[in-house]
Scaffold this active site. Structure first.
Site: not given
Ligand code: SAM
Length: 433
Positions: A250, A366
């Site tokens: 993620c 968050c």
């Molecule tokens: C909280 S944000 C991440 C922020 C990032 N870590 C940063 O510091 O910039 C959550 C991320 O999880 C991704 N996401 C959601 N479900 C997911 C999955 N099943 N597998 C991989 N990524 C996923 C979303 O696309 C999003 O970019």
């Protein structure tokens, strides 16, 4: 009465140049409040046809202000209508937009009303005009501190106490500062001085709200990236990499990925969303940091082998980032929180299998919901005998941040308030035996 004699028609042509931006604000609010979409995610579609960046910014600013003030705006509207308008009534949306502008954004009342009346053409123009006029004549104002949506206020009161809910209300109306994370923490003092900011931790510089990011020194050369100080904590808690491997699940748009790469970790970064990964690729190019990017689903992805550390910065309700994303105040419901918590548990269970013995698993959200942070961490430890807590010590955090009795980081509204605040966050660190 012909339309030329209708209330609100006078002087309308002169001041209706901004109608398309208000129409876009209406579409945005409809997307958030009726369809439950995130404000940022709905912007492109809602602002279609707006050629000028200024109009797009205005539509966003109006919608965001309505979302910050929705409870108080609706109380004003309900107090001025004999029969309550239904929640989804266009007239209610138009009044919210007009009142937010006139009472909060400094738009002259005649322009605020003239630019929303066309949005209810063929509908209750007279009612909208009448209610707005009555409120203006009565000298209506909004309270200095916004009322939170009652369901959310009750939930945060129960979880954190009234002081924290009050701090959240203060944070809603305080424009958040701009936090930067530096690629090289050794240059902190130099960048703080050059940019005219303050530093609250090594590798961090804080500037007042309103700076134009791409025009700041150091942007083009990739010396820093924008990241709230709370969001910078998880990667700091993994320490220096010394070439060890980390799997950043993620990962997009990559704030934590860039920190890890800059701290000497060999990073594999995964994300589900192609457009977010594209943005991450641009960020990595600008900062000249090298990372292996993978498009994939954390729930099905299988890495080549286990890693020294795994970071799960999980998708969550995002209620901790309400200052920049006020839509979360209005659209996140308990059912969605329960579903997200369940997904986080499933992701943690997958992630656990990819940590080397002796390695670290870091879980972050968050969110200001205990159901997502504390309860997910509890459930993980209860169901994974091969893991134990690796408590965070208070001196691993910048001044102003605290750990709970179990060594987990919980950032609540009110943190660093005198310095400009910090996003709500939860972090738990586990070790594989
Ligand atoms: C909280 S944000 C991440 C922020 C990032 N870590 C940063 O510091 O910039 C959550 C991320 O999880 C991704 N996401 C959601 N479900 C997911 C999955 N099943 N597998 C991989 N990524 C996923 C979303 O696309 C999003 O970019």
């Amino acid at each position: 009465m012909g339309p030329e004699h209708e209330p609100g028609k006078m002087n309308e042509t002169r001041s209706t140049a901004g109608v398309p931006a208000r129409a876009a604000a209406l579409r945005l609010l409809d997307a958030v409040l009726r369809r439950g979409l995130p404000l940022e995610g709905a912007l492109d579609s809602a602002a279609r046809g707006l050629d000028r960046a200024d109009d797009r910014a205005l539509a966003h600013a109006i919608a965001a202000e309505v979302l910050r003030r929705l409870t108080d705006l609706d109380a004003l509207i309900d107090g001025a209508t004999a029969k309550p308008l239904p929640p989804d009534a266009k007239a209610r949306f138009a009044l919210r937009i007009a009142l937010a502008q006139a009472l909060q954004l400094g738009t002259p009342p005649h322009a605020a009303i003239a630019t929303v009346l066309p949005l209810v053409d063929g509908g209750p123009r007279r009612l909208v005009h009448g209610v707005f006029g009555a409120l203006m004549r009565s000298g209506a104002t909004l309270p200095a501190l916004p009322a939170l949506p009652p369901e959310l206020a009750a939930r945060w009161d129960a979880a954190w106490g009234d002081d924290v809910t009050q701090a959240a209300a203060r944070a809603i109306v305080a424009p958040p500062p701009l936090d930067l994370t530096l690629r090289d923490p050794a240059t902190t003092a130099a960048w703080a001085e050059r940019l005219g900011g303050i530093s609250l931790a090594p590798g961090h510089v804080r500037l007042p709200a309103g700076a134009r990011v791409t025009e700041l020194a150091g942007f083009a050369e990739g010396a820093w990236w924008v990241q709230d100080i709370s969001a910078s904590l998880p990667a700091c808690l993994l320490g220096a990499g010394h070439g060890r491997s980390v799997l950043d699940l993620c990962a997009a748009p990559g704030g934590k990925t860039m920190q890890l790469a800059a701290a000497g970790w060999a990073v594999t970064a995964l994300d589900l969303a192609e457009p977010r990964l594209k943005r991450m690729g641009e960020n990595l190019k600008r900062t000249r940091l090298s990372v292996k990017l993978v498009t994939g689903d954390a729930l099905t992805f299988a890495p080549a082998g286990p890693a020294d550390a795994v970071l799960l910065d999980a998708p969550c309700s995002a209620t901790g980032i309400f200052r920049r994303h006020p839509d979360v105040l209005q659209r996140v419901r308990p059912r969605a929180i329960a579903g997200l918590a369940e997904r986080q548990q499933a992701m943690l269970a997958r992630a656990a299998g990819w940590v080397k013995p002796g390695g670290t698993l870091l879980y972050a959200v968050c969110s200001l919901e205990q159901e997502e942070g504390e309860r997910v961490a509890d459930a993980f430890l209860a169901s994974h005998a091969g893991f134990e807590s690796r408590p965070v010590a208070a001196d691993e955090l910048p001044a102003g941040f605290v750990v709970d009795a179990l060594g987990r980081v919980r950032v609540l509204p009110g943190t660093l308030e005198a310095e400009g605040g910090a996003d709500g966050f939860f972090i738990a660190r586990f070790a594989k035996r």
